[in-house]
Design a protein around this motif. Structure first.
Motif, mmCIF file in Angstrom:
data_model
loop_
_atom_site.group_PDB
_atom_site.id
_atom_site.type_symbol
_atom_site.label_atom_id
_atom_site.label_comp_id
_atom_site.label_asym_id
_atom_site.label_seq_id
_atom_site.Cartn_x
_atom_site.Cartn_y
_atom_site.Cartn_z
ATOM 1 N N ILE B 75 0.841 -1.206 0.000
ATOM 2 C CA ILE B 75 0.000 0.000 0.000
ATOM 3 C C ILE B 75 0.869 1.247 0.000
ATOM 4 O O ILE B 75 0.610 2.204 -0.732
ATOM 5 N N LEU B 76 1.951 1.214 0.817
ATOM 6 C CA LEU B 76 2.793 2.407 0.905
ATOM 7 C C LEU B 76 3.511 2.689 -0.411
ATOM 8 O O LEU B 76 3.792 3.833 -0.743
ATOM 9 N N ILE B 77 3.784 1.620 -1.183
ATOM 10 C CA ILE B 77 4.499 1.842 -2.448
ATOM 11 C C ILE B 77 3.537 2.148 -3.593
ATOM 12 O O ILE B 77 3.714 3.103 -4.340
ATOM 13 N N PHE B 78 2.476 1.317 -3.733
ATOM 14 C CA PHE B 78 1.662 1.413 -4.945
ATOM 15 C C PHE B 78 0.303 2.087 -4.756
ATOM 16 O O PHE B 78 -0.321 2.490 -5.748
ATOM 17 N N ALA B 79 -0.213 2.173 -3.522
ATOM 18 C CA ALA B 79 -1.546 2.755 -3.360
ATOM 19 C C ALA B 79 -1.553 3.731 -2.189
ATOM 20 O O ALA B 79 -2.506 3.786 -1.413
ATOM 21 N N ASN B 80 -0.492 4.485 -2.093
ATOM 22 C CA ASN B 80 -0.313 5.392 -0.964
ATOM 23 C C ASN B 80 -1.290 6.569 -1.065
ATOM 24 O O ASN B 80 -1.150 7.431 -1.946
#
Lengths: 93, 93, 93, 93, 93, 93, 93, 93, 93, 93, 93, 93, 93, 93
Positions: B75-80
């Motif tokens: 989530i932090l990389i791709f859907a932050n």
């Protein structure tokens, strides 16, 4: 740095560390209980049902502490009241 | 440093540390349970099926805490959501 | 330091630490399970097939947490979305 | 410090720490498995072949986590995409 | 501090720490395996050949992680690509 | 501080810490192996020759990791390529 | 601070920490081996000569890692090449 | 702060920490060996002479690492060559 | 940074760390108790009812310390009196 | 801060930490030896004299490392050569 | 930052850490006692009443240390005398 | 900050930490010896006198390291020579 | 920051940490004693009265160290003499 | 910050940490001794008087190290000579 940047950075770092640190204890605790359960089944195969049932009810309680951490982590990312406040403040400004 | 840089750097460092720290507990816990399972099979070969089944259900629960960390890291990389917000803010500026 | 330097430095340090810290747990856990497997084979040579099969399925699960770390580390080096964004931003500037 | 210096220094420090920290876990895990293998051979000399074969297959899996760290360390020194980017950027400037 | 000084200082510190930290794990792991090997020989003197052979093959695998660290340490001191780049850059300046 | 001072200070501190940290693992590992060897001799006095020979070959391998650290430490003090470079640079200036 | 002060302070602190940290491992390792030797003598008084001889040869190897640290510490205090260089540089200035 | 103050402060702190950290290992190692010696005497009262003699020779070797630290600490306080140099430098100034 | 930003950032970081650190102890403690419970059931299947009942009452007490942490964490996020004060202060300003 | 203040503050902090850290090892080591001595007396009451005598001679050697720390601590407070030098320097100024 | 912000931030961080750190000890201690209680019941089912009663009285004493931490944490959030003082001071200003 | 403030603050912090850190080792060591003494009395009630006498003589030696810390702590608070010097210096100024 | 803010912040943080750190030792110590008490009751049900009485008297002594921390924590919050001094100083100003 | 604030803040923090850190060792040591005492009573109920008497005399000695910390903590809060000096200095100014 402006306000929104500080809140966002604090939320990102805090969310990551919360679930990371919070997964150490439950994982070790569940691993220990699971290991003993397999040992108990090997000693008393006739009680496998009782052991397995107690194991999974207990694992659920241990898992609950990991769930707490995951919930807090999700709240910090997706439902952060402080972030929402500053967004509204910036919108109404 | 401008806003986007801070958010990106915080996300990168936080994503890496989350899965790194979060893999210590589950790996140790699963290793312990697995070790005991093999010991139990050696003691009670006739119960190998029950032991193996309980082992994999239990491992799935331990693995779940690692999954939580992996999910937060992804989530932090791709859907932050914070990153997306600042991208939109920069786009509409 | 400009934006690209910060992102690149954060990615380099984070990628290295992710796989470094993330390899401690799985290596210790697999070593423990492997040690017990050899002990179990020595106690019950007749069950060597069952023990070995359970061992490798279990090792795959433990290894999975190391894989998570390796995947995140590779993403941070070769498919870093934040880095790509700043490259495009710099290209279109 | 200019951009290239920061990237180079981060790569040097990160490459060294990655393989240094990443060698602790595999070395301890392999040492433990090896110790138990020798113990198992002493208990069941007739199963030495099975034990040795399982040992080396297992050691390969444990070693894999050290390989991951070594690969990342080599990438950071010899095939660092961030470093290459800044070299090209400086060359085309 | 100019560029060359930073790179040189980072290489010196990193090279030293890499082999220093990287020698802890292999030394402990080899010591444990060696201790168990001597114990196994005392229990089964007739299998001394098998035990010793397995020991040294295994020690070589454990030693490999220390070799990785030593190789990275030597590369950082004597074949550091970043250092060479800045030397050439300074020479062509 | 000028360049030479930084390089010299980094070399001094790094050389000291390298051998200091690097001596912990081998010393503990050798102590463990030695302790077990004495125990093995007490259990099987007839195998004292085999045990002692295996012990010293093994200790040599453990000691090798301390030798690596000592070599790096000596290189940093007496044959430091970075230091030599800056001395030549200062001499030709 | 001028150059000589930095080098002197770094040498003093580094020399002290080198022998301090470097004495932990050998002292613990020797203590363990010595403890086991006394235990072995109590179990096999007839082998006291073999045990004692192996003990002292082994202790010498463990002590060697402490000697390395002591040598580096003494070099840093009394034969520090960096310090000598700066003294000559200051004398010829 | 002038040069003499820095050297004096570094010497004071370094001398204290050297003997403080350096006394942990020998004290624990000697305590362990002593404890085992008393146990060995209780098991084999007839070998008390051999055990006691081996104990004190061994304790002397363990104590030697503490002596190294004490010597370095005393040198740093009473025969510090760096301090003497700066005193002479100040006197001849 | 203005007042609201500081309070919000402190609340976010504190809430995350509180539940993260606070879940280590209860998870390990519950895992240990659960492991022993399964062992006890295997030894005394006839007392499974008493053991299970005592287990869950005891787990509730251990869980209570995790609940305390979760409550404090929730208060810091959703009912933080300091945050409310500054909101009112800003509203009435 | 002037020179005397720095030296005095460094001496105070260093003296306190020296004896504080230096008392951990000897206290634990003596406690272990003492515990084993009582155990040995309970096993072999007839050898109480030999055990007690060896115990106190050994405790004296362990205590010696604490004495070293105490001596250094006292020197730093009451016979600090650096402090005396600066006092004389200030007096003759 | 003004006075109120500092006090509020210190209270928030301190309240969270107090209950987080303070829950580690009681949770581990209660888990240990609970584990032993279940073991004791399995060994002496006839004494289950006495064991359970002693267990819960003892758990209450262990829990008391967690209660202390919770009370201090609540005081810092809801009845903080320092915060109240500054509020009154600001109100009367 | 003036001179007296620095010396006073350093003395206060150092005095507290000295006795705090210095009480860990003796307390653990005495607790271990005391525990073993009670065990020894239970095994050999007839030797209770010898055991108790040896225990208290030994405890006195362990306690001595705590006494050293307490003495240094008291000296730093009530008979601090550095503090007295600066008081006299201020008085005669 | 003015004087009152510093004192208040130091008191808040110190009060929280005092009881938090101070609850770790007593909780673990009481948990251990309680666990052994239940074990002792299971072994000697006839001595349950003596064991329970000794347990609670002993727990009171262990608890006393937690009480010390709680008392200091309460003093720092509600009866802090330094805080009172500055309040009076501010009132009479 | 003026002088009084520094002294007060240092005293508050130091007093809290002194008793907090100083309670860890005695609490663990007393818990261990108490646990063994209950075990000894269960093994030798006839010696309960001797064991209990030795226990409480010994606990008093262990408790003494906690008392030292408490005394120093109280002195720092209520009878701090440095604080009193600065109060008098301020009063006579």
């Amino acid at each position: 740095m402006d306000t929104q940047t500080v809140i966002a950075a604090a939320s990102i770092i805090s969310a990551g560390l919360t679930i990371a640190i919070g997964s150490i204890g439950p994982a070790l605790g569940e691993g220990r209980a699971l290991a003993q359960a397999l040992n108990a089944i090997a000693q008393q195969p006739d009680e496998a049902n009782t052991i397995t049932r107690t194991l999974f009810v207990g694992l659920a309680m241990v898992e609950s502490t990991a769930i707490y951490c995951f919930v807090v982590s999700m709240i910090l990312i997706f439902a952060n009241p402080f972030w929402n406040f500053f967004l509204e403040a910036a919108a109404t400004q």
